[in-house]
Design a protein around this motif. Structure first.
Motif, PDB file in Angstrom:
ATOM      1  N   ASP A 137       0.886  -1.166   0.000  1.00 38.22           N
ATOM      2  CA  ASP A 137       0.000   0.000   0.000  1.00 38.22           C
ATOM      3  C   ASP A 137       0.924   1.217   0.000  1.00 38.22           C
ATOM      4  O   ASP A 137       1.557   1.525   1.020  1.00 38.22           O
ATOM      5  N   LEU A 138       1.027   1.898  -1.144  1.00 38.84           N
ATOM      6  CA  LEU A 138       2.029   2.949  -1.280  1.00 38.84           C
ATOM      7  C   LEU A 138       1.683   4.205  -0.471  1.00 38.84           C
ATOM      8  O   LEU A 138       2.580   4.952  -0.096  1.00 38.84           O
ATOM      9  N   ASP A 139       0.404   4.441  -0.212  1.00 43.41           N
ATOM     10  CA  ASP A 139       0.029   5.598   0.610  1.00 43.41           C
ATOM     11  C   ASP A 139       0.480   5.398   2.044  1.00 43.41           C
ATOM     12  O   ASP A 139       1.013   6.302   2.684  1.00 43.41           O
ATOM     13  N   LYS A 140       0.223   4.186   2.549  1.00 40.28           N
ATOM     14  CA  LYS A 140       0.558   3.918   3.960  1.00 40.28           C
ATOM     15  C   LYS A 140       1.963   3.350   4.124  1.00 40.28           C
ATOM     16  O   LYS A 140       2.402   3.110   5.238  1.00 40.28           O
ATOM     17  N   ARG A 141       2.643   3.103   3.022  1.00 39.15           N
ATOM     18  CA  ARG A 141       3.948   2.446   3.030  1.00 39.15           C
ATOM     19  C   ARG A 141       3.926   1.175   3.878  1.00 39.15           C
ATOM     20  O   ARG A 141       4.734   0.963   4.779  1.00 39.15           O
ATOM     21  N   LYS A 142       2.978   0.315   3.554  1.00 44.66           N
ATOM     22  CA  LYS A 142       2.762  -0.881   4.361  1.00 44.66           C
ATOM     23  C   LYS A 142       2.597  -2.080   3.425  1.00 44.66           C
ATOM     24  O   LYS A 142       1.937  -1.972   2.386  1.00 44.66           O
TER      25      LYS A 142
END
Ligand SMILES: [Zn+2]
Length: 238
Positions: free
Chosen positions: A178-183
């Motif tokens: 998840d690139l927004d949450k860097r997860k």
């Protein structure tokens, strides 16, 4: 003997809930050893599900690797007691929130290692952090098993990346981020198209149709997969 003020300060830096630091020791060239005590008085029995007090069956002192402080490695010494349920008398190992069962490193240490692996490779990360490549593979497998049980929430920007693992021959893990949450939201042990498609389909239409952007390596078959399963998403080169 460490003073209370020192221990209190260390506890604040450590930021682990439900524990108390009772002593510390610095061993030159090895690291900092913190002795911890679990402050919880009650726990849930994994067998009968009832709340039970800590009835000690057996002590079990373990040393757990945690995030380093500067250049110093940090080790947590904690008694992961074998307890007995006051209702059903079943014996079970004490649950410590910050470490997975049967593992000798904290969950946040695992997160750091995996983040480094994403930006580098297993061999270098192992060397740099003084862990074995085998341990890193175990960390990846643990994370993969946990992620299978949950679907990503509110996933808008998906990254499809790879981690190379050397084991006789070159193997790859496919990593979904998840690139927004860097997860990391998914980890697939095989790079074959079939497995990746099955994995993504298991998230369901609801999750897939929300994805607005997919970042991937255009030379790989990931693009075909993205076009097939997420036709609404914009495809961006990684
Ligand atoms: Zn019980």
């Amino acid at each position: 003997m460490a003073s209370n003020a020192e221990l209190h300060l260390i506890e604040r830096f450590l930021k682990l809930s439900g524990i108390k630091v009772i002593d510390y020791r610095i061993i030159e060239d090895i690291g900092i050893f913190l002795s911890l005590k679990n402050t919880k008085k009650q726990t849930i029995c994994p067998r009968c599900g009832k709340s039970t007090e800590f009835l000690l069956h057996q002590n079990n002192f373990v040393t757990i690797r945690d995030l380093p402080w500067g250049e110093q490695a940090v080790y947590l010494k904690v008694n992961r007691r074998l307890l007995r349920c006051s209702h059903c008398h079943e014996k079970f190992s004490e649950d410590l929130k910050f470490v997975r069962k049967r593992r000798r490193y904290t969950k946040r240490f695992v997160e750091k290692i995996i983040e480094e692996v994403l930006n580098s490779d297993i061999q270098n990360v192992a060397k740099r952090n003084d862990v074995s490549e085998q341990e890193i593979e175990t960390m990846l497998k643990d994370l993969g098993q946990e992620l299978v049980k949950e679907k990503p929430i509110n996933l808008k920007k998906l990254g499809i990346d790879e981690i190379a693992v050397v084991k006789g021959q070159k193997n790859y893990y496919v990593v979904l981020v998840d690139l927004d949450k860097r997860k990391i939201v998914g980890l697939i042990e095989k790079r074959r198209e079939k497995e990746i498609i099955e994995y993504l389909e298991a998230w369901g239409k609801e999750v897939l149709s929300q994805i607005k952007e997919v970042s991937l390596d255009l030379w790989k078959s990931y693009k075909t997969i993205a076009l097939k399963l997420m036709p609404q998403a914009e495809i961006v080169a990684l």
